[in-house]
Enzyme design. Sequence first.
Site, short mmCIF file in Angstrom:
data_model
loop_
_atom_site.label_atom_id
_atom_site.label_comp_id
_atom_site.label_asym_id
_atom_site.label_seq_id
_atom_site.Cartn_x
_atom_site.Cartn_y
_atom_site.Cartn_z
CG ASP A 21 -7.65 -24.90 -23.53
OD1 ASP A 21 -8.04 -23.73 -23.32
OD2 ASP A 21 -6.49 -25.28 -23.32
CG HIS A 38 -15.54 -17.64 -22.84
ND1 HIS A 38 -14.69 -18.73 -22.81
CD2 HIS A 38 -14.88 -16.64 -22.20
CE1 HIS A 38 -13.57 -18.40 -22.17
NE2 HIS A 38 -13.66 -17.13 -21.79
CG LEU A 132 -26.06 -36.71 -22.32
CD1 LEU A 132 -24.97 -37.69 -22.75
CD2 LEU A 132 -25.95 -35.45 -23.18
C1 FPP Z 1 -11.06 -22.52 -21.98
O1 FPP Z 1 -10.75 -21.63 -23.02
C2 FPP Z 1 -12.46 -22.43 -21.71
C3 FPP Z 1 -12.99 -21.99 -20.53
C4 FPP Z 1 -12.17 -21.55 -19.41
C5 FPP Z 1 -14.41 -21.92 -20.35
C6 FPP Z 1 -15.21 -22.93 -21.11
C7 FPP Z 1 -16.59 -22.51 -21.07
C8 FPP Z 1 -17.46 -22.59 -22.09
C9 FPP Z 1 -17.22 -23.23 -23.38
C10 FPP Z 1 -18.80 -22.08 -21.86
C11 FPP Z 1 -19.43 -22.92 -20.81
C12 FPP Z 1 -20.83 -22.72 -20.78
C13 FPP Z 1 -21.70 -23.69 -20.60
C14 FPP Z 1 -23.07 -23.35 -20.78
C15 FPP Z 1 -21.34 -25.07 -20.25
P1 FPP Z 1 -9.73 -20.45 -22.72
O2 FPP Z 1 -10.52 -19.26 -22.38
O3 FPP Z 1 -8.75 -20.88 -21.68
O4 FPP Z 1 -9.04 -20.33 -24.11
P2 FPP Z 1 -7.54 -19.94 -24.40
O5 FPP Z 1 -6.68 -21.02 -23.79
O6 FPP Z 1 -7.47 -19.94 -25.89
O7 FPP Z 1 -7.32 -18.59 -23.82
#
Ligand code: FPP
Length: 254
Positions: A21, A38, A132
């Site tokens: 997050d 992201h 893994l």
């Molecule tokens: C939460 O941060 C994150 C997500 C909803 C997406 C997580 C995805 C990635 C890290 C990329 C995934 C890709 C692969 C290849 C596995 P948020 O957007 O809710 O952050 P915020 O709470 O600060 O708005």
Amino acid sequence: MSDFIKTARKLPPEHLAIIMDGNGRWAEQRGLPRVAGHQQGVETVSLVIDECIRHGIRFLSLFAFSSENWGRPRQEIDALMGLLLQYLSSQRQKMLTEGIRLRVIGDSSRLSKPVQSALTEAEKETSKGQTLTLILALSYGGRDEIMRAAKKIAQQALDGHLDIEQLDNKSFSAFLDTGDLPEPDLLIRTSGEVRISNFLLWQAAYAEFYFTDVLWPNFDAVELQKALEEYSQRKRRFGLTDDQNEPQIKESND
Ligand code: FPP
């Protein structure tokens, strides 16, 4: 404290689960579009995978896209799916060379056909990986997973293939998306939020929780080490007493 308990505490978790997050906030702090967060988050994914391998962690579950995330702006959803496709193609060779087995959990029927095909192909290609198991939770919600399992069970019972009286925790678990996977030992959530947000609701019943204020794009080897150190200090009892748990911990060390 006995010696074998001390030894047991040095064991890494077999299964680490992470709620990644804070990508959006990371980007906002820099005046960048959310998608830049992201993108940086994907870099952290690669780094954490390397660290898990180094620490001997055998299963890594990542909450990459929740069933609730479908409500985000179309542009952000498309960007996330694009990053996923890009990740799968750029990491293909590495996954094969390093023995990383991909598994996907969640309601994949909601994903676009190209994303579904790329995931199925990657799961098939990497299925022999022994180092893994990387479990990507996509279009995933714990309640949705439990509901889907309950429906499968009800259908089997209606068809006369399953005796409801025989159903127990173990046989119920087998109907979940994670049916053949061990339960998470440690669940990390980044970005300062202190909640589980519908991730691995059933499976995390006895997981240790670790919350950090660090935003996912800033999470690194040092932060992971801190989480693992704290985990190593935790006393896991699984609802039993210390005395009852000692032989079990010893057994798992043998
Ligand atoms: C939460 O941060 C994150 C997500 C909803 C997406 C997580 C995805 C990635 C890290 C990329 C995934 C890709 C692969 C290849 C596995 P948020 O957007 O809710 O952050 P915020 O709470 O600060 O708005």
